[in-house]
Motif scaffolding. Structure first.
Motif, PDB file in Angstrom:
ATOM      1  N   LYS A  25       0.772  -1.233  -0.160  1.00  0.00           N
ATOM      2  CA  LYS A  25      -0.050  -0.066  -0.045  1.00  0.00           C
ATOM      3  C   LYS A  25       0.806   1.118   0.079  1.00  0.00           C
ATOM      4  N   ALA A  26       0.296   2.214  -0.601  1.00  0.00           N
ATOM      5  CA  ALA A  26       1.068   3.519  -0.677  1.00  0.00           C
ATOM      6  C   ALA A  26       0.170   4.612  -1.043  1.00  0.00           C
ATOM      7  N   THR A  27       0.417   5.769  -0.613  1.00  0.00           N
ATOM      8  CA  THR A  27      -0.479   6.879  -1.117  1.00  0.00           C
ATOM      9  C   THR A  27       0.290   7.953  -1.691  1.00  0.00           C
ATOM     10  N   VAL A  28      -0.197   8.481  -2.717  1.00  0.00           N
ATOM     11  CA  VAL A  28       0.346   9.484  -3.573  1.00  0.00           C
ATOM     12  C   VAL A  28      -0.335  10.821  -3.673  1.00  0.00           C
ATOM     13  N   GLY A  29       0.558  11.882  -3.309  1.00  0.00           N
ATOM     14  CA  GLY A  29      -0.025  13.246  -3.512  1.00  0.00           C
ATOM     15  C   GLY A  29       0.105  13.776  -4.944  1.00  0.00           C
TER      16      GLY A  29
END
Length: 336
Positions: A25-29
């Motif tokens: 999982k990763a969040t990307v701005g």
């Protein structure tokens, strides 16, 4: 010290395939309503993240400073931010590094509002700058990269920054009304504002940095890229590898001429521009594609560091090794 941030997967230059296990999982701005974060938007829509073993959540972030804060605090895994902001962040001791590039040209144009006489327009740069002396030049904010770039456009043309008045007018959504009212005469900004102003007759692009117009120092100069925290580089190297591979796949896909219509349709989903016709929107996207690329060159970092030093924002030079992860590519070419 920096070698501690690079795990075995990255040190070998390998990418863990999606079949190796559960997706990470990763969040990307990304910047909402703007085209500059296109590589990540394409990677999400075309499932390049998924194919490379990432479960990504896209997070809208309003500004560069907010991007810096988000990645440094760990609230977002990867962010899209400019090289001047990266150099200053590392100089201040923030735990961030660049992991891959995003642009290989400066994606900004100098717009002049309707009603400002431009007798030297046909002569191009630097002659046209004479027409803008004594005018109000709008910038995003004072003391930031676009302000310094606007000043350099003036000084490189042989004039002094003091021969115009700089006014902070914010992002394009507030800059456009300022141009319409005549509160400012120029604005240095990125798409879609230059295309909107040209299509509506509200203004004229006089210097397009993305096309290597203007000062030579900005020719083929990268503007921004993707960052991660040093803890992510150290503790989650496989996530960094999968992310960078996904953006490379994205770039190689959207760079193919046969995919242009799909790219345009995708960007229309994320960036609504009612002032542009279908053809004008397509022309804008097509013109922007050459500004993107995954590489981070030493020239780019050195140039931004010098610009910051010249504007008394940075005391001593920072090199590529200081601010960029060892695994980030300095050159890149698609396999086919």
């Amino acid at each position: 010290m920096r070698n501690r941030f690079i795990g075995g997967v990255l040190a070998l230059g390998l990418v863990v395939p999606a079949t190796a296990g559960a997706q990470e999982k990763a969040t990307v701005g990304y910047y909402p309503g703007a085209l500059i974060s296109m590589p990540a938007l394409v990677a999400s829509e075309q499932k390049f993240f998924e194919k490379n073993g990432l479960n990504v959540e896209l997070v809208p972030v309003a500004s560069g400073p907010a991007m810096t804060s988000a990645v440094a605090s760990g609230s977002v895994t990867f962010v899209n931010n400019s090289w001047d902001n990266l150099i200053l962040a590392v100089d201040k001791g923030l735990p961030v590094r660049a992991v891959t590039g995003s642009t290989v040209k400066v994606p900004f144009a100098l717009i002049v509002r309707k009603g400002v006489p431009l007798p030297d327009l046909a002569k191009g740069y630097p002659a046209v700058i004479k027409d803008l002396l004594g005018k109000n030049w709008g910038v995003l904010a004072m003391g930031v990269s676009v302000h310094f770039m606007a000043q350099t456009i003036l000084t490189d043309a042989g004039y002094k920054a003091s021969e115009v008045t700089f006014l902070a007018v914010g992002l394009p959504n507030t800059a456009r009304p300022a141009l319409q009212r005549g509160a400012v005469d120029t604005y240095l900004g990125g798409e879609p504002l230059p295309s909107i102003m040209a299509a509506t007759g509200e203004g004229t692009v006089v210097v397009d940095l993305s096309k290597n117009q203007g000062p030579k120092v900005f020719h083929d100069l990268g503007y921004n890229g993707w960052w991660a925290s040093t803890s992510t580089l150290k503790d989650r190297p496989e996530v960094v590898a999968r992310f960078t591979k996904s953006l490379e796949d994205s770039y190689c896909w959207f760079s193919k001429p046969e995919n242009l219509d799909q790219v345009v349709a995708l960007m229309q989903k994320y960036v609504k521009v009612p002032d542009l016709s279908e053809d004008a929107f397509k022309t804008m996207v097509k013109g922007l594609l050459p500004t993107f690329g995954p590489e981070i060159t030493s020239y780019t970092i050195d140039t931004w560091a010098k610009l910051l030093i010249d504007n008394k924002q940075l005391a001593a030079a920072r090199t590529r090794k200081d601010v960029v992860a060892d695994t980030a590519k300095e050159s890149f070419r698609c396999a086919n």
